[in-house]
Design an enzyme around this catalytic site. Structure first.
Site, short mmCIF file in Angstrom:
data_model
loop_
_atom_site.label_atom_id
_atom_site.label_comp_id
_atom_site.label_asym_id
_atom_site.label_seq_id
_atom_site.Cartn_x
_atom_site.Cartn_y
_atom_site.Cartn_z
N PHE A 72 4.88 -14.69 35.85
CA PHE A 72 5.97 -13.71 35.88
C PHE A 72 5.92 -12.95 37.19
O PHE A 72 4.91 -12.34 37.53
CB PHE A 72 5.88 -12.73 34.71
CG PHE A 72 7.05 -11.79 34.67
CD1 PHE A 72 8.27 -12.19 34.15
CD2 PHE A 72 6.95 -10.50 35.20
CE1 PHE A 72 9.37 -11.33 34.15
CE2 PHE A 72 8.04 -9.65 35.20
CZ PHE A 72 9.25 -10.06 34.67
N ASP A 120 -0.05 -11.81 43.23
CA ASP A 120 0.79 -10.82 42.56
C ASP A 120 -0.13 -9.98 41.69
O ASP A 120 -0.53 -10.40 40.60
CB ASP A 120 1.86 -11.54 41.74
CG ASP A 120 2.73 -10.57 40.94
OD1 ASP A 120 2.34 -9.39 40.81
OD2 ASP A 120 3.78 -11.00 40.44
N LYS A 134 3.77 -1.18 39.47
CA LYS A 134 3.29 -0.65 38.19
C LYS A 134 2.31 0.53 38.38
O LYS A 134 2.75 1.61 38.73
CB LYS A 134 2.69 -1.78 37.33
CG LYS A 134 3.77 -2.76 36.85
CD LYS A 134 3.39 -3.51 35.60
CE LYS A 134 4.62 -4.15 34.96
NZ LYS A 134 4.81 -5.54 35.30
C1 LIG Z 1 5.95 -6.28 35.99
C2 LIG Z 1 5.63 -7.38 36.89
C3 LIG Z 1 6.49 -7.77 37.93
C4 LIG Z 1 7.86 -7.14 38.11
O1 LIG Z 1 7.79 -5.78 38.39
P1 LIG Z 1 9.14 -4.90 38.25
O2 LIG Z 1 8.71 -3.54 38.70
O3 LIG Z 1 9.53 -4.98 36.82
O4 LIG Z 1 10.15 -5.51 39.12
C5 LIG Z 1 6.10 -8.78 38.77
N1 LIG Z 1 4.90 -9.38 38.62
C6 LIG Z 1 4.04 -9.05 37.65
C7 LIG Z 1 2.72 -9.74 37.55
C8 LIG Z 1 4.37 -8.05 36.73
O5 LIG Z 1 3.53 -7.74 35.75
#
Ligand SMILES: *Cc1c(COP(=O)(O)O)cnc(C)c1O
Length: 402
Positions: free
Chosen positions: A136, A221, A250
């Site tokens: 994701f 990420d 986050k």
């Molecule tokens: C939450 C998340 C995203 C996306 O972040 P947003 O602030 O919702 O755009 C991307 N990568 C990972 C691993 C995430 O947990």
């Protein structure tokens, strides 16, 4: 006019399905809804509220900056952004930082940088991005296409091209796929939304070696796994593998929207003036709060506290899993924990979420088969214990109703 959960259905686009409770106030790891009912918060705004709700240091940082300047734009720079970039560079492999407002935007910047770098140094053919099943990376069209859940792309085509998906933790598949056409490999050191699945250290090392061999950029990420969540500032520090680009969001803002892309001076060169940008990137309010989060996380002993809390919560979850015979395994890193439901409960995660809410504990799911726990990194032991008690009742309820 009073508002309630029902107002959502009347005036909001239905792309979310919010729970019946409507929280209005939080303090630490406790939250109160419109009726004054209290919840234990094991979700932390989906791994965002790293220091819980309304941490005094963050409230103070926001208050202080709000009396100085709210927004200045990127026609100038600003002190909070410079301080934050300096601190992030000092604390990590990074030499250059780009700020934005969300995780998706941080990944968008990372992917664009990788493409641009490869285009500049090798030409147009080196554009392939390698990603993994169930990954994701956000919901912009580029990041959702790079993500590994095809259902999230359904109906949004035509999609950006030059993206390949491989099975996660499969070294042989990766060796077969990375080539001189690869411009980047992007992975989550711990897959979050995909089911709280840690990457094997050997797999991450293989990705690093293959990227080196083929001149591809390795992107981590760490939007969910970063900012102290797994017991170090970023999880790569525990893996002993350094990426070329790291994305953060986050927990970075502790609840104030901010994202960051970290990289080295060499690769940063690919984004010259005019190549990329965003109006709010480096907003002083956001950066002032993130600076305060980083200060708290950097205090001696902080990460030991995260590990101790993680152990306590994991222990408790394993005991509950045994008592109710529900969990295949309890996995994850630090305070990013997933309880994988046994085969006979597959697809039922949402039922547990609902029952937990009714019993006064707010947790998360990751897909249909995994209960996810990502509380504040400073959650008091008493709140962990109380949350587990409530969860015990919720699990019993679902198990009994079967
Ligand atoms: C939450 C998340 C995203 C996306 O972040 P947003 O602030 O919702 O755009 C991307 N990568 C990972 C691993 C995430 O947990």
């Amino acid at each position: 006019m009073p508002v309630s959960r029902a107002t959502f259905d009347a005036v909001m686009v239905p792309n979310y399905a919010p729970a019946p409770v409507l929280p209005v106030r939080g303090q630490g790891s406790r939250v109160w809804d419109q009726e004054g009912r209290e919840l234990i918060d094991f979700a932390a705004g989906i791994a965002v509220n790293a220091l819980g709700h309304c941490h005094p240091r963050l409230v103070e940082a926001l208050r202080e900056q709000s009396a100085l300047a709210w927004h200045l734009s990127n026609t100038v720079t600003n002190e909070p952004a410079l301080r934050l970039a300096q601190a992030l560079c000092a604390a990590t492999f990074a030499e250059r930082v780009l700020f934005c407002n969300s995780g998706a935007e941080a990944n968008e910047a990372a992917l664009k940088l990788a493409r641009r770098w490869a285009w500049q140094t090798h030409g147009v053919d080196k554009h392939e991005i390698i990603s993994f099943d169930n990954a994701f990376h956000g919901r912009t069209l580029f990041t959702v296409s790079v993500g590994g859940q095809p259902k999230y792309c359904e109906g949004f085509g035509p999609l950006p091209g030059g993206i390949r998906h491989l099975p996660f933790n499969d070294i042989a598949a990766l060796e077969a796929a990375v080539s001189d056409r690869t411009c980047a490999v992007i992975l989550e050191p711990v897959q979050g939304e995909g089911g709280v699945l840690p990457a094997d250290p050997a797999f991450v090392r293989a990705a690093r070696d293959l990227c080196n061999r083929h001149g591809a950029l390795l992107i981590f990420d760490e939007i969910q796994s970063g900012f102290g969540r797994t017991g170090s500032l970023y999880h790569y520090m525990q893996l002993g593998v350094t990426p070329d680009i790291l994305t953060s969001a986050k927990g970075l803002g502790g609840g104030f929207p901010i994202g960051a892309m970290l990289t080295t001076a060499r690769y940063a060169e690919a984004l010259q003036p005019g190549t990329h940008g965003t109006t709010y990137g480096g907003n002083p309010l956001a950066c002032a709060v993130a600076n305060a989060v980083l200060e708290v996380l950097s205090a001696p002993g902080f990460m030991d506290g995260v590990k101790a809390r993680a152990e306590r919560l994991k222990q408790g979850l394993r005991q509950l899993g045994q008592r109710h015979g529900l969990f295949e395994t309890v996995r994850g890193e630090g305070l990013l924990i997933g309880a994988l439901l046994k085969a006979e409960w597959k697809g039922r995660a949402r039922d547990f979420f609902t029952a937990a809410m009714e019993e006064g504990v707010w947790m998360l799911v990751a897909g249909g088969d995994v209960l996810r726990f990502a509380p504040s990194l400073v959650i008091p032991d008493a709140d962990i214990d109380e949350g587990l008690l409530r969860l015990d009742r919720a699990l019993a309820k679902v198990a009994a109703a079967r």
